[in-house]
Design a protein around this motif. Structure first.
Motif, PDB file in Angstrom:
ATOM      1  N   VAL A   8     -36.174 -24.551  40.593  1.00 12.23           N
ATOM      2  CA  VAL A   8     -37.494 -24.140  39.912  1.00 12.23           C
ATOM      3  C   VAL A   8     -37.543 -25.178  38.554  1.00 12.23           C
ATOM      4  O   VAL A   8     -36.728 -25.680  37.898  1.00 12.23           O
ATOM      5  N   SER A   9     -39.005 -25.894  38.520  1.00 11.89           N
ATOM      6  CA  SER A   9     -39.248 -26.955  37.733  1.00 11.89           C
ATOM      7  C   SER A   9     -39.340 -26.447  36.385  1.00 11.89           C
ATOM      8  O   SER A   9     -39.206 -25.175  35.898  1.00 11.89           O
ATOM      9  N   GLU A  10     -39.145 -27.321  35.193  1.00 10.63           N
ATOM     10  CA  GLU A  10     -39.348 -26.961  33.714  1.00 10.63           C
ATOM     11  C   GLU A  10     -40.657 -26.365  33.671  1.00 10.63           C
ATOM     12  O   GLU A  10     -41.608 -27.035  34.273  1.00 10.63           O
ATOM     13  N   PRO A  11     -40.814 -25.562  33.035  1.00 12.34           N
ATOM     14  CA  PRO A  11     -42.430 -24.759  32.727  1.00 12.34           C
ATOM     15  C   PRO A  11     -43.168 -25.806  31.945  1.00 12.34           C
ATOM     16  O   PRO A  11     -42.634 -26.467  30.866  1.00 12.34           O
ATOM     17  N   ALA A  30     -47.251 -20.198  31.194  1.00 18.56           N
ATOM     18  CA  ALA A  30     -46.200 -21.112  31.654  1.00 18.56           C
ATOM     19  C   ALA A  30     -46.495 -21.457  33.318  1.00 18.56           C
ATOM     20  O   ALA A  30     -46.673 -20.495  33.953  1.00 18.56           O
ATOM     21  N   ARG A  31     -46.691 -22.572  33.554  1.00 16.65           N
ATOM     22  CA  ARG A  31     -46.862 -23.046  34.947  1.00 16.65           C
ATOM     23  C   ARG A  31     -45.637 -23.770  35.362  1.00 16.65           C
ATOM     24  O   ARG A  31     -45.054 -24.337  34.471  1.00 16.65           O
ATOM     25  N   TYR A  32     -45.121 -23.451  36.484  1.00 12.95           N
ATOM     26  CA  TYR A  32     -43.974 -24.196  37.043  1.00 12.95           C
ATOM     27  C   TYR A  32     -44.115 -24.039  38.625  1.00 12.95           C
ATOM     28  O   TYR A  32     -44.710 -23.442  39.200  1.00 12.95           O
ATOM     29  N   THR A  33     -43.129 -24.767  39.077  1.00 10.70           N
ATOM     30  CA  THR A  33     -42.918 -24.826  40.691  1.00 10.70           C
ATOM     31  C   THR A  33     -41.764 -24.425  41.072  1.00 10.70           C
ATOM     32  O   THR A  33     -40.445 -24.693  40.597  1.00 10.70           O
ATOM     33  N   PRO A  42     -46.400 -23.846  43.550  1.00  9.95           N
ATOM     34  CA  PRO A  42     -46.919 -23.809  42.260  1.00  9.95           C
ATOM     35  C   PRO A  42     -47.077 -22.399  41.776  1.00  9.95           C
ATOM     36  O   PRO A  42     -47.761 -21.604  42.481  1.00  9.95           O
ATOM     37  N   GLN A  44     -47.746 -19.263  38.264  1.00 10.13           N
ATOM     38  CA  GLN A  44     -48.277 -19.179  36.922  1.00 10.13           C
ATOM     39  C   GLN A  44     -47.681 -17.918  36.374  1.00 10.13           C
ATOM     40  O   GLN A  44     -47.776 -16.798  37.102  1.00 10.13           O
ATOM     41  N   THR A  58     -47.074 -12.766  37.213  1.00  7.96           N
ATOM     42  CA  THR A  58     -46.820 -13.996  37.734  1.00  7.96           C
ATOM     43  C   THR A  58     -47.238 -13.790  39.291  1.00  7.96           C
ATOM     44  O   THR A  58     -47.018 -13.059  39.878  1.00  7.96           O
TER      45      THR A  58
END
Length: 83
Positions: A8-11, A30-33, A42, A44, A58
């Motif tokens: 999980v990417s940094e948001p 928060a948007r993350y991948t 991706p 949200q 989410t």
């Protein structure tokens, strides 16, 4: 059983506003991948502060238009009882 590695990417954090339960509210975004195998998806996350409760939604970006209609129906009809 083997497991699929997930990352999980940094948001990326932000704010927006929206009417919820009849009042204008600040919304944390928060948007993350999420990545698994060869797929990067991706997402949200939105957190609505509605007084005594928080409402969290989410969804994957690719499903946001469809899921967003359901989220809107909930947020537009949410009513809080007076204490």
């Amino acid at each position: 059983a083997s497991s699929v590695p997930l990352t999980v990417s940094e948001p990326v954090l932000g704010r927006e506003s929206r009417t919820v339960a009849g009042a204008e509210r600040e919304v944390a975004v928060a948007r993350y991948t999420i990545s698994a195998l060869t797929a990067d998806v991706p997402h949200q996350l939105r957190i609505y502060d509605v007084g005594d409760v928080f409402v969290m939604t989410t969804v994957a970006d690719e499903d946001a238009a469809v899921a967003g209609r359901g989220f809107s129906q909930i947020l537009d009809t949410l009513a809080l009882s007076p204490r």
